[in-house]
Design a protein around this motif. Sequence first.
Motif, mmCIF file in Angstrom:
data_model
loop_
_atom_site.group_PDB
_atom_site.id
_atom_site.type_symbol
_atom_site.label_atom_id
_atom_site.label_comp_id
_atom_site.label_asym_id
_atom_site.label_seq_id
_atom_site.Cartn_x
_atom_site.Cartn_y
_atom_site.Cartn_z
ATOM 1 N N ASN A 52 -43.202 -19.783 0.275
ATOM 2 C CA ASN A 52 -42.019 -19.192 -0.362
ATOM 3 C C ASN A 52 -42.352 -18.396 -1.618
ATOM 4 N N SER A 53 -43.641 -18.042 -1.766
ATOM 5 C CA SER A 53 -44.114 -17.215 -2.886
ATOM 6 C C SER A 53 -43.677 -17.779 -4.233
ATOM 7 N N LEU A 54 -43.836 -19.098 -4.378
ATOM 8 C CA LEU A 54 -43.416 -19.766 -5.600
ATOM 9 C C LEU A 54 -44.624 -20.357 -6.306
ATOM 10 N N SER A 55 -44.727 -20.113 -7.589
ATOM 11 C CA SER A 55 -45.774 -20.731 -8.395
ATOM 12 C C SER A 55 -45.116 -21.399 -9.587
ATOM 13 N N TYR A 56 -45.311 -22.698 -9.709
ATOM 14 C CA TYR A 56 -44.667 -23.439 -10.787
ATOM 15 C C TYR A 56 -45.244 -23.028 -12.140
ATOM 16 N N SER A 57 -44.372 -22.829 -13.083
ATOM 17 C CA SER A 57 -44.763 -22.491 -14.440
ATOM 18 C C SER A 57 -44.595 -23.720 -15.330
ATOM 19 N N ASP A 58 -45.643 -24.082 -16.076
ATOM 20 C CA ASP A 58 -45.555 -25.234 -16.977
ATOM 21 C C ASP A 58 -44.442 -25.035 -18.006
ATOM 22 N N VAL A 59 -44.296 -23.803 -18.453
ATOM 23 C CA VAL A 59 -43.254 -23.508 -19.436
ATOM 24 C C VAL A 59 -41.871 -23.790 -18.841
ATOM 25 N N LYS A 60 -41.642 -23.347 -17.581
ATOM 26 C CA LYS A 60 -40.352 -23.576 -16.939
ATOM 27 C C LYS A 60 -40.126 -25.063 -16.682
ATOM 28 N N LEU A 61 -41.180 -25.791 -16.373
ATOM 29 C CA LEU A 61 -41.040 -27.234 -16.179
ATOM 30 C C LEU A 61 -40.592 -27.907 -17.476
ATOM 31 N N ILE A 62 -41.153 -27.438 -18.576
ATOM 32 C CA ILE A 62 -40.758 -27.975 -19.882
ATOM 33 C C ILE A 62 -39.300 -27.628 -20.174
ATOM 34 N N PHE A 63 -38.899 -26.366 -19.856
ATOM 35 C CA PHE A 63 -37.520 -25.961 -20.078
ATOM 36 C C PHE A 63 -36.553 -26.798 -19.236
ATOM 37 N N GLN A 64 -36.963 -27.123 -18.013
ATOM 38 C CA GLN A 64 -36.108 -27.964 -17.183
ATOM 39 C C GLN A 64 -35.873 -29.325 -17.832
ATOM 40 N N LYS A 65 -36.942 -29.914 -18.362
ATOM 41 C CA LYS A 65 -36.817 -31.219 -19.012
ATOM 42 C C LYS A 65 -35.956 -31.122 -20.275
ATOM 43 N N ILE A 66 -36.151 -30.036 -21.026
ATOM 44 C CA ILE A 66 -35.340 -29.829 -22.238
ATOM 45 C C ILE A 66 -33.869 -29.673 -21.863
ATOM 46 N N HIS A 67 -33.618 -28.918 -20.780
ATOM 47 C CA HIS A 67 -32.247 -28.724 -20.331
ATOM 48 C C HIS A 67 -31.601 -30.049 -19.942
ATOM 49 N N PRO A 109 -29.191 -31.091 -12.562
ATOM 50 C CA PRO A 109 -28.489 -29.991 -13.239
ATOM 51 C C PRO A 109 -27.712 -29.100 -12.283
ATOM 52 N N SER A 110 -26.818 -28.327 -12.842
ATOM 53 C CA SER A 110 -26.147 -27.285 -12.074
ATOM 54 C C SER A 110 -27.126 -26.126 -11.869
ATOM 55 N N TRP A 111 -26.701 -25.157 -11.048
ATOM 56 C CA TRP A 111 -27.598 -24.029 -10.762
ATOM 57 C C TRP A 111 -27.888 -23.209 -12.012
ATOM 58 N N LEU A 171 -32.328 -32.907 -21.034
ATOM 59 C CA LEU A 171 -32.146 -33.693 -22.248
ATOM 60 C C LEU A 171 -30.937 -33.193 -23.043
ATOM 61 N N THR A 172 -30.879 -31.874 -23.292
ATOM 62 C CA THR A 172 -29.818 -31.316 -24.130
ATOM 63 C C THR A 172 -28.459 -31.301 -23.429
ATOM 64 N N SER A 173 -28.461 -31.255 -22.106
ATOM 65 C CA SER A 173 -27.194 -31.246 -21.366
ATOM 66 C C SER A 173 -26.637 -32.647 -21.151
ATOM 67 N N GLY A 174 -27.406 -33.638 -21.569
ATOM 68 C CA GLY A 174 -26.929 -35.015 -21.453
ATOM 69 C C GLY A 174 -27.204 -35.671 -20.116
ATOM 70 N N LEU A 175 -27.966 -35.006 -19.237
ATOM 71 C CA LEU A 175 -28.215 -35.561 -17.903
ATOM 72 C C LEU A 175 -29.051 -36.840 -17.962
ATOM 73 N N TYR A 176 -30.057 -36.848 -18.835
ATOM 74 C CA TYR A 176 -30.860 -38.057 -18.980
ATOM 75 C C TYR A 176 -29.985 -39.206 -19.494
ATOM 76 N N LEU A 177 -29.099 -38.885 -20.425
ATOM 77 C CA LEU A 177 -28.232 -39.908 -21.005
ATOM 78 C C LEU A 177 -27.255 -40.446 -19.958
ATOM 79 N N LYS A 178 -26.682 -39.539 -19.160
ATOM 80 C CA LYS A 178 -25.775 -39.954 -18.097
ATOM 81 C C LYS A 178 -26.487 -40.867 -17.104
ATOM 82 N N SER A 179 -27.718 -40.500 -16.754
ATOM 83 C CA SER A 179 -28.496 -41.318 -15.822
ATOM 84 C C SER A 179 -28.782 -42.696 -16.419
#
Length: 283
Positions: free
Chosen positions: A241-256, A145-147, A258-266
Amino acid sequence: MKNINYPKSMNNKPLFSIVIANYNHGSFIEQAIQSVLCQSYKNYELIVVDGNSSDSSVEIIKKYDDNISWWVSEPDSGQSEAFNKGFKMAKGKYFFWLNADDVLINGALQSAANYLKTRPKVEWISANTVFFDVTGKITKCTNGPSWSDFLFKNAPLLIYGPTSIFSREIFIETGGFDESLHFGMDTDLWLRFKCKGYRFEKIKKYFWGFRIHQDSKTSHSFSEVPSEEYRSERQVVMLKNSLSYSDVKLIFQKIHKLTSGLYLKSFFATKKYSGKNIKNVQF
């Protein structure tokens, strides 16, 4: 150690400095070197840092002595030190690295140069990845994805190592690679770029050819069960780096994706190029 000797066709300040780090990858390093030398865009310098390999690596590097701006073969503590050593010698405006068992995709430097020419103030760009096997046959294409500040706040930065090209200035500003890291040094560097307020711009091209093979240090990291050593270091990088992964954000990344067409392009890119030799493909 070879003295710096730029080809006559190259100015003293090339646009790109490319560092290849190698240790006992004599079976692959020639293809990595050739993938750089075969680029149509020539305003670059190639630097090779070998960690005192005991195989045929040095003999192969010597074959390309006239095409390499600087190289060295001596013991080091690993990839991170090798990259820092190489970039310390670099003259380019932008830095880029390549693992000795991987390749630079045909046309990657021209695509990067075209993009940066129209955006001279850009400090950091990222592209996409192609996976291939030991025979050179493509197995998978991936599109990131883009930034997005929202997507990357508490979830991984979706960048594969050598798809990024970054300016000399931000590399120096952030202190280069952490030499205590051996798996997640690229992720750590991206997070420190992010901490300084830098954001990558996405190029919708393929830059990096990642070879999957049994001796690869990081092939397992793309599987469902990465090694314990890799997972442990990933935790170190997150804490550092004071980073803690959020399950919700991981899900949003996958949704993004999917909806942005990146999975389809791949999917369609993989279907189109799967089984083809990576040396012969122009994306």
